[in-house]
Design a protein around this motif. Structure first.
Motif, PDB file in Angstrom:
ATOM      1  N   ARG A  54       0.789  -1.198   0.171  1.00  0.00           N
ATOM      2  CA  ARG A  54      -0.108  -0.049  -0.038  1.00  0.00           C
ATOM      3  C   ARG A  54       0.677   1.348   0.019  1.00  0.00           C
ATOM      4  O   ARG A  54       0.298   2.507   0.064  1.00  0.00           O
ATOM      5  CB  ARG A  54      -0.959  -0.008   1.293  1.00  0.00           C
ATOM      6  CG  ARG A  54      -1.994  -1.196   1.163  1.00  0.00           C
ATOM      7  CD  ARG A  54      -3.111  -1.205   2.123  1.00  0.00           C
ATOM      8  NE  ARG A  54      -2.936  -0.112   3.111  1.00  0.00           N
ATOM      9  CZ  ARG A  54      -2.739  -0.357   4.634  1.00  0.00           C
ATOM     10  NH1 ARG A  54      -2.432  -1.610   4.842  1.00  0.00           N
ATOM     11  NH2 ARG A  54      -2.328   0.432   5.285  1.00  0.00           N
ATOM     12  N   GLN A  55       2.163   1.008  -0.229  1.00  0.00           N
ATOM     13  CA  GLN A  55       3.067   2.327   0.004  1.00  0.00           C
ATOM     14  C   GLN A  55       2.813   3.272  -1.151  1.00  0.00           C
ATOM     15  O   GLN A  55       3.189   2.520  -2.457  1.00  0.00           O
ATOM     16  CB  GLN A  55       4.683   1.872   0.220  1.00  0.00           C
ATOM     17  CG  GLN A  55       5.602   3.107   0.548  1.00  0.00           C
ATOM     18  CD  GLN A  55       6.836   2.517   1.001  1.00  0.00           C
ATOM     19  OE1 GLN A  55       7.011   1.439   1.310  1.00  0.00           O
ATOM     20  NE2 GLN A  55       7.632   3.619   1.171  1.00  0.00           N
ATOM     21  N   MET A  56       3.182   4.454  -1.126  1.00  0.00           N
ATOM     22  CA  MET A  56       3.037   5.333  -2.466  1.00  0.00           C
ATOM     23  C   MET A  56       4.416   5.993  -2.362  1.00  0.00           C
ATOM     24  O   MET A  56       5.154   6.179  -1.367  1.00  0.00           O
ATOM     25  CB  MET A  56       1.943   6.406  -2.219  1.00  0.00           C
ATOM     26  CG  MET A  56       0.502   5.741  -2.037  1.00  0.00           C
ATOM     27  SD  MET A  56      -0.012   5.043  -3.249  1.00  0.00           S
ATOM     28  CE  MET A  56      -0.815   6.151  -4.257  1.00  0.00           C
ATOM     29  N   CYS A  57       4.887   6.410  -3.629  1.00  0.00           N
ATOM     30  CA  CYS A  57       5.975   7.448  -3.960  1.00  0.00           C
ATOM     31  C   CYS A  57       5.622   8.611  -4.761  1.00  0.00           C
ATOM     32  O   CYS A  57       4.407   8.477  -5.091  1.00  0.00           O
ATOM     33  CB  CYS A  57       7.123   6.154  -4.686  1.00  0.00           C
ATOM     34  SG  CYS A  57       7.803   5.045  -3.564  1.00  0.00           S
ATOM     35  N   GLU A  58       6.368   9.345  -4.719  1.00  0.00           N
ATOM     36  CA  GLU A  58       5.725  10.489  -5.526  1.00  0.00           C
ATOM     37  C   GLU A  58       6.834  10.900  -6.531  1.00  0.00           C
ATOM     38  O   GLU A  58       8.087  10.592  -6.690  1.00  0.00           O
ATOM     39  CB  GLU A  58       5.966  11.675  -4.346  1.00  0.00           C
ATOM     40  CG  GLU A  58       5.216  13.163  -4.953  1.00  0.00           C
ATOM     41  CD  GLU A  58       5.158  14.192  -4.072  1.00  0.00           C
ATOM     42  OE1 GLU A  58       4.636  15.072  -4.251  1.00  0.00           O
ATOM     43  OE2 GLU A  58       5.865  13.943  -2.812  1.00  0.00           O
ATOM     44  N   ARG A  59       6.082  11.447  -7.725  1.00  0.00           N
ATOM     45  CA  ARG A  59       6.664  11.792  -8.897  1.00  0.00           C
ATOM     46  C   ARG A  59       6.223  13.278  -9.292  1.00  0.00           C
ATOM     47  O   ARG A  59       5.182  13.673  -8.423  1.00  0.00           O
ATOM     48  CB  ARG A  59       6.327  11.005 -10.109  1.00  0.00           C
ATOM     49  CG  ARG A  59       7.097   9.631  -9.981  1.00  0.00           C
ATOM     50  CD  ARG A  59       6.897   8.700 -11.308  1.00  0.00           C
ATOM     51  NE  ARG A  59       7.522   7.465 -11.207  1.00  0.00           N
ATOM     52  CZ  ARG A  59       7.244   6.349 -11.689  1.00  0.00           C
ATOM     53  NH1 ARG A  59       6.009   6.514 -12.564  1.00  0.00           N
ATOM     54  NH2 ARG A  59       7.938   5.487 -11.820  1.00  0.00           N
ATOM     55  N   ARG A  60       6.451  13.787 -10.184  1.00  0.00           N
ATOM     56  CA  ARG A  60       6.105  15.251 -10.542  1.00  0.00           C
ATOM     57  C   ARG A  60       4.587  15.274 -10.612  1.00  0.00           C
ATOM     58  O   ARG A  60       4.192  16.347 -10.164  1.00  0.00           O
ATOM     59  CB  ARG A  60       6.672  15.618 -11.872  1.00  0.00           C
ATOM     60  CG  ARG A  60       8.078  16.212 -11.834  1.00  0.00           C
ATOM     61  CD  ARG A  60       8.638  16.612 -13.083  1.00  0.00           C
ATOM     62  NE  ARG A  60      10.038  16.247 -13.063  1.00  0.00           N
ATOM     63  CZ  ARG A  60      10.584  16.075 -14.302  1.00  0.00           C
ATOM     64  NH1 ARG A  60      10.206  16.290 -15.482  1.00  0.00           N
ATOM     65  NH2 ARG A  60      11.718  15.445 -14.384  1.00  0.00           N
TER      66      ARG A  60
END
Length: 171
Positions: A54-60
């Motif tokens: 369920r982990q999220m990462c971030e991009r632009r």
């Protein structure tokens, strides 16, 4: 292990450990009954920490499901292929720890190279060659900005403790 569960029968476990049934070794694990005669056992991959499902990462353009991507990659690697599972003498989080090779490729290294895991070198002291390969795969993924390394991410251990990226808190 993420994705498809690895099932161990007593015969399979004996073969994995290179022994016959008469001298098969046992190991402690929590199992789940898939049906009356099939038990699934979770195995932790040695030397890596992959992003949680369920982990999220971030991009632009915002958050993306890096944890689901890690799970999907592991599931695709295991699909329709025989896995060679080599158990180690240690256990983490109450699960057996192992290396998994599919079609000649180390699954841990595959996840690292894809930018979907980070190395846990402290667990590879007894395997310096694997430690070097894992660290090189991680550095290569960072250099290529593969997977999570194309943006902002949290180490899975910090995420498990409740820390979240700003984009996750906004959702």
């Amino acid at each position: 292990m993420m994705g498809r569960k690895v099932m161990l029968s007593s015969v399979f476990a004996a073969l994995l450990m290179g022994s016959s049934l008469s001298d098969a070794q046992s190991f402690h694990a929590r199992g789940r009954a898939l049906d009356g005669d099939t038990v699934a056992v979770d195995i932790r991959l040695l030397g890596i920490d992959a992003f949680e499902t369920r982990q999220m990462c971030e991009r632009r353009n915002g958050c993306w499901s890096c944890g689901k991507a890690a799970q999907d990659l592991a599931a695709r690697a295991l699909r329709d292929a025989e896995a060679v599972i080599t158990l180690t003498p240690s256990s983490t989080y109450g699960r057996p720890v192992a290396t998994v090779t599919v079609r000649g490729a180390d699954l841990g290294e595959t996840l690292l190279r894809a930018g979907l895991a980070i190395p846990q070198s402290q667990y590879l002291r007894r395997d310096p060659a694997r430690r070097a390969r894992y660290e090189a795969a991680f550095a290569e993924a960072q250099g290529r900005k593969a997977g999570a390394f194309a943006g902002t991410w949290l180490p899975p251990a910090r995420w498990r403790k409740g820390e979240r990226l700003a984009c996750e808190r906004r959702q």
